[in-house]
Design a protein around this motif. Sequence first.
Motif, PDB file in Angstrom:
ATOM      1  N   LEU A 200     -10.729  18.966  10.152  1.00  0.00           N
ATOM      2  CA  LEU A 200      -9.677  17.980   9.941  1.00  0.00           C
ATOM      3  C   LEU A 200      -8.751  18.308   8.778  1.00  0.00           C
ATOM      4  N   SER A 201      -8.961  19.450   8.152  1.00  0.00           N
ATOM      5  CA  SER A 201      -8.097  19.834   7.032  1.00  0.00           C
ATOM      6  C   SER A 201      -7.659  21.292   7.156  1.00  0.00           C
ATOM      7  N   GLN A 202      -8.532  22.203   6.797  1.00  0.00           N
ATOM      8  CA  GLN A 202      -8.197  23.627   6.813  1.00  0.00           C
ATOM      9  C   GLN A 202      -7.849  24.135   8.216  1.00  0.00           C
ATOM     10  N   ASP A 203      -8.592  23.692   9.226  1.00  0.00           N
ATOM     11  CA  ASP A 203      -8.377  24.146  10.607  1.00  0.00           C
ATOM     12  C   ASP A 203      -7.693  23.082  11.460  1.00  0.00           C
ATOM     13  N   VAL A 204      -6.929  22.197  10.824  1.00  0.00           N
ATOM     14  CA  VAL A 204      -6.420  21.023  11.535  1.00  0.00           C
ATOM     15  C   VAL A 204      -5.491  21.366  12.699  1.00  0.00           C
ATOM     16  N   ASP A 205      -4.676  22.392  12.566  1.00  0.00           N
ATOM     17  CA  ASP A 205      -3.759  22.745  13.662  1.00  0.00           C
ATOM     18  C   ASP A 205      -4.531  23.215  14.892  1.00  0.00           C
ATOM     19  N   GLU A 206      -5.567  24.006  14.661  1.00  0.00           N
ATOM     20  CA  GLU A 206      -6.407  24.459  15.774  1.00  0.00           C
ATOM     21  C   GLU A 206      -7.128  23.274  16.411  1.00  0.00           C
ATOM     22  N   PHE A 207      -7.674  22.402  15.571  1.00  0.00           N
ATOM     23  CA  PHE A 207      -8.371  21.222  16.082  1.00  0.00           C
ATOM     24  C   PHE A 207      -7.439  20.336  16.901  1.00  0.00           C
TER      25      PHE A 207
ATOM     26  N   ASP B  96      -1.888  11.612  21.446  1.00  0.00           N
ATOM     27  CA  ASP B  96      -0.428  11.558  21.567  1.00  0.00           C
ATOM     28  C   ASP B  96       0.128  10.152  21.473  1.00  0.00           C
ATOM     29  N   GLY B  97      -0.750   9.153  21.443  1.00  0.00           N
ATOM     30  CA  GLY B  97      -0.280   7.771  21.348  1.00  0.00           C
ATOM     31  C   GLY B  97      -0.239   7.248  19.927  1.00  0.00           C
ATOM     32  N   MET B  98      -0.578   8.105  18.956  1.00  0.00           N
ATOM     33  CA  MET B  98      -0.617   7.687  17.566  1.00  0.00           C
ATOM     34  C   MET B  98       0.096   8.694  16.687  1.00  0.00           C
ATOM     35  N   ASN B  99       0.507   8.244  15.518  1.00  0.00           N
ATOM     36  CA  ASN B  99       0.983   9.156  14.497  1.00  0.00           C
ATOM     37  C   ASN B  99      -0.135  10.145  14.170  1.00  0.00           C
ATOM     38  N   ARG B 100       0.217  11.410  13.995  1.00  0.00           N
ATOM     39  CA  ARG B 100      -0.807  12.445  13.782  1.00  0.00           C
ATOM     40  C   ARG B 100      -1.731  12.117  12.612  1.00  0.00           C
ATOM     41  N   ARG B 101      -1.171  11.682  11.506  1.00  0.00           N
ATOM     42  CA  ARG B 101      -1.989  11.366  10.332  1.00  0.00           C
ATOM     43  C   ARG B 101      -2.951  10.217  10.625  1.00  0.00           C
ATOM     44  N   ASP B 102      -2.447   9.207  11.329  1.00  0.00           N
ATOM     45  CA  ASP B 102      -3.287   8.053  11.662  1.00  0.00           C
ATOM     46  C   ASP B 102      -4.402   8.447  12.619  1.00  0.00           C
ATOM     47  N   TRP B 103      -4.077   9.324  13.561  1.00  0.00           N
ATOM     48  CA  TRP B 103      -5.091   9.765  14.520  1.00  0.00           C
ATOM     49  C   TRP B 103      -6.182  10.564  13.822  1.00  0.00           C
ATOM     50  N   LEU B 104      -5.806  11.440  12.907  1.00  0.00           N
ATOM     51  CA  LEU B 104      -6.796  12.216  12.161  1.00  0.00           C
ATOM     52  C   LEU B 104      -7.663  11.296  11.305  1.00  0.00           C
TER      53      LEU B 104
ATOM     54  N   GLU C  34     -22.452  24.915   9.586  1.00  0.00           N
ATOM     55  CA  GLU C  34     -21.131  24.639   9.020  1.00  0.00           C
ATOM     56  C   GLU C  34     -19.988  25.059   9.933  1.00  0.00           C
ATOM     57  N   THR C  35     -20.233  25.129  11.230  1.00  0.00           N
ATOM     58  CA  THR C  35     -19.168  25.363  12.195  1.00  0.00           C
ATOM     59  C   THR C  35     -18.876  24.063  12.935  1.00  0.00           C
ATOM     60  N   TRP C  36     -17.673  23.950  13.462  1.00  0.00           N
ATOM     61  CA  TRP C  36     -17.301  22.753  14.212  1.00  0.00           C
ATOM     62  C   TRP C  36     -16.937  23.147  15.634  1.00  0.00           C
TER      63      TRP C  36
ATOM     64  N   PHE D  28     -13.376  10.518   5.728  1.00  0.00           N
ATOM     65  CA  PHE D  28     -12.138   9.745   5.694  1.00  0.00           C
ATOM     66  C   PHE D  28     -11.457   9.859   4.335  1.00  0.00           C
ATOM     67  N   GLU D  29     -12.236   9.750   3.255  1.00  0.00           N
ATOM     68  CA  GLU D  29     -11.666   9.844   1.911  1.00  0.00           C
ATOM     69  C   GLU D  29     -11.078  11.223   1.652  1.00  0.00           C
ATOM     70  N   VAL D  30     -11.718  12.254   2.165  1.00  0.00           N
ATOM     71  CA  VAL D  30     -11.214  13.617   1.977  1.00  0.00           C
ATOM     72  C   VAL D  30      -9.923  13.831   2.771  1.00  0.00           C
ATOM     73  N   VAL D  31      -9.944  13.414   4.041  1.00  0.00           N
ATOM     74  CA  VAL D  31      -8.797  13.643   4.918  1.00  0.00           C
ATOM     75  C   VAL D  31      -7.567  12.858   4.453  1.00  0.00           C
ATOM     76  N   THR D  32      -7.782  11.624   3.996  1.00  0.00           N
ATOM     77  CA  THR D  32      -6.650  10.793   3.565  1.00  0.00           C
ATOM     78  C   THR D  32      -6.362  10.936   2.074  1.00  0.00           C
ATOM     79  N   GLU D  33      -7.165  11.771   1.395  1.00  0.00           N
ATOM     80  CA  GLU D  33      -7.006  12.009  -0.035  1.00  0.00           C
ATOM     81  C   GLU D  33      -7.121  10.725  -0.847  1.00  0.00           C
TER      82      GLU D  33
END
Length: 239
Positions: A28-35, A81-89, A54-56, A130-135
């Motif tokens: 959800l962070s480093q590999d977010v585009d691939e995910f 696709d029905g949500m803002n990308r940040r909100d979906w993550l 430690e693989t996803w 959640f805290e990590v992804v939303t900082e």
Amino acid sequence: MEMASTPRTVEEIFKDYSARRTAIVRALSQDVDEFYGLCDPDKENLCLYGHPNETWEVTLPAEEVPPELPEPALGINFARDGMNRRDWLSLVAVHSDSWLLSVAFYLGARLNRNDRKRLFTLINDLPTVFEVVTERKPVKDKPTTDSGSKSRGSTKRSSDGQVKSNPKFADEGYEEEDDEHSETLCGSCGGNYNADEFWIGCDICERWFHGKCVKITPAKAESIKQYKCPSCSMRRGRP
């Protein structure tokens, strides 16, 4: 599933939890585009797994009934696709936190009371996904002067299932100050309650959301008999 042997001790279970958490945080962070690209809404119900190495992985749920371990949230791709990308993550992060806890306490079901408490303390000392992804910084505990008399759960929703615009208390005798609602967080973005913003409550999971996060206006809410949030809406069976 992917475990060579089942973790038994508090330390082993926490190590398993930490490794799975690290994997999901990476997705959800480093590999977010691939995910993001793997979560195609046109595919079947997909889940995000974090593995002990430690693989996803984004894949279909386990076919075993019952599964060897608790399963992650099903169909995360449907809401993409029905949500803002940040909100979906953020939504995926919240579901992932729930899954990580369920796996840890499934593995720790045979621990005694003190060991379960120690396990939770170890887990709770780490920031959530959640805290990590939303900082967001973890909120420090603060004492409460009235811990039982103002229960949100019994007053936030009406018995007839009608949508309410704000998570306020039903009893008008209380002074409704913003700090009374500080624990109410948006189920989508995680933002704090603000009396000046429009909120809508899900009639299924009973969580509250900013109207803007779920694209619902006050006018639109008036015509909704039963509101389902994006998370509850995507819980559908396989075609």
